[in-house]
Design a protein around this motif. Structure first.
Motif, PDB file in Angstrom:
ATOM      1  N   LYS A  79       0.837  -1.201   0.000  1.00  0.00           N
ATOM      2  CA  LYS A  79       0.000   0.000   0.000  1.00  0.00           C
ATOM      3  C   LYS A  79       0.873   1.252   0.000  1.00  0.00           C
ATOM      4  O   LYS A  79       0.592   2.210  -0.727  1.00  0.00           O
ATOM      5  N   LEU A  80       1.927   1.236   0.848  1.00  0.00           N
ATOM      6  CA  LEU A  80       2.831   2.387   0.881  1.00  0.00           C
ATOM      7  C   LEU A  80       3.507   2.582  -0.467  1.00  0.00           C
ATOM      8  O   LEU A  80       3.637   3.710  -0.952  1.00  0.00           O
ATOM      9  N   LYS A  81       3.922   1.491  -1.089  1.00  0.00           N
ATOM     10  CA  LYS A  81       4.557   1.575  -2.406  1.00  0.00           C
ATOM     11  C   LYS A  81       3.571   2.119  -3.428  1.00  0.00           C
ATOM     12  O   LYS A  81       3.915   2.986  -4.237  1.00  0.00           O
ATOM     13  N   GLU A  82       2.336   1.624  -3.354  1.00  0.00           N
ATOM     14  CA  GLU A  82       1.303   2.095  -4.279  1.00  0.00           C
ATOM     15  C   GLU A  82       1.031   3.583  -4.073  1.00  0.00           C
ATOM     16  O   GLU A  82       0.913   4.346  -5.041  1.00  0.00           O
ATOM     17  N   GLU A  83       0.947   4.003  -2.797  1.00  0.00           N
ATOM     18  CA  GLU A  83       0.728   5.422  -2.512  1.00  0.00           C
ATOM     19  C   GLU A  83       1.889   6.268  -3.014  1.00  0.00           C
ATOM     20  O   GLU A  83       1.686   7.342  -3.582  1.00  0.00           O
ATOM     21  N   ALA A  84       3.113   5.768  -2.821  1.00  0.00           N
ATOM     22  CA  ALA A  84       4.291   6.500  -3.302  1.00  0.00           C
ATOM     23  C   ALA A  84       4.271   6.607  -4.817  1.00  0.00           C
ATOM     24  O   ALA A  84       4.583   7.668  -5.385  1.00  0.00           O
ATOM     25  N   GLU A  85       3.880   5.526  -5.486  1.00  0.00           N
ATOM     26  CA  GLU A  85       3.787   5.556  -6.944  1.00  0.00           C
ATOM     27  C   GLU A  85       2.724   6.550  -7.398  1.00  0.00           C
ATOM     28  O   GLU A  85       2.921   7.275  -8.380  1.00  0.00           O
ATOM     29  N   GLN A  86       1.598   6.591  -6.689  1.00  0.00           N
ATOM     30  CA  GLN A  86       0.539   7.550  -7.033  1.00  0.00           C
ATOM     31  C   GLN A  86       1.024   8.980  -6.828  1.00  0.00           C
ATOM     32  O   GLN A  86       0.774   9.856  -7.663  1.00  0.00           O
ATOM     33  N   GLU A  87       1.730   9.224  -5.707  1.00  0.00           N
ATOM     34  CA  GLU A  87       2.243  10.567  -5.445  1.00  0.00           C
ATOM     35  C   GLU A  87       3.274  10.957  -6.504  1.00  0.00           C
ATOM     36  O   GLU A  87       3.293  12.104  -6.964  1.00  0.00           O
ATOM     37  N   THR A  88       4.115  10.003  -6.884  1.00  0.00           N
ATOM     38  CA  THR A  88       5.099  10.277  -7.934  1.00  0.00           C
ATOM     39  C   THR A  88       4.386  10.614  -9.234  1.00  0.00           C
ATOM     40  O   THR A  88       4.761  11.553  -9.932  1.00  0.00           O
TER      41      THR A  88
END
Length: 135
Positions: A79-88
């Motif tokens: 989830k954190l990786k997905e959120e980071a990818e979305q923010e990127t």
């Protein structure tokens, strides 16, 4: 005499029958004791088996709990990786689409916090005491 002889024969047969009955009972008692011994051994084996099964169950429960914990950690990481990818992606979109000027804030502020959410850049908090220029 013949009555005495008949009585003696009857007593002899009865004695022999009683001795045979005693032997049968001794034999049956020995069989019974052997069965009791086997039953006690079976009970001991059963209790040991139950104990082993409980230990195995406890180990299995612990293993499942550890696996659940690891899975939750992995899901959290994903989830954190997905959120980071979305923010990127949002940042890339912002860079690609460019900045645009918005109306000035009503009060000048400095040292404020910024965050991206719902595809927007938010400026939050800050201090009017150390305000620098207009935003």
């Amino acid at each position: 005499n013949s009555q005495f002889s008949n009585l003696k024969n009857t007593l002899s047969r009865t004695k022999k029958e009683l001795e045979e009955e005693v032997e049968k009972r001794k034999h049956n008692e020995a069989k019974f004791m052997e069965l009791v011994k086997r039953l006690e051994q079976s009970e001991k084996i059963f209790k040991e088996d139950v104990s082993r099964r409980k230990q195995n169950e406890a180990r299995l429960v612990k293993t499942v709990e550890e696996a659940e914990t690891k899975l939750k950690e992995e899901v959290k990481k994903m989830k954190l990786k997905e959120e980071a990818e979305q923010e990127t992606k949002m940042f890339e979109d912002l860079v690609k689409d460019g900045w645009k000027a918005l109306p000035h804030m009503r009060t000048q502020r400095g040292r404020l916090g910024v965050a991206i959410g719902d595809g927007k850049l938010f400026a939050v908090g800050g201090s009017v005491r150390y305000g620098f220029g207009r935003l």
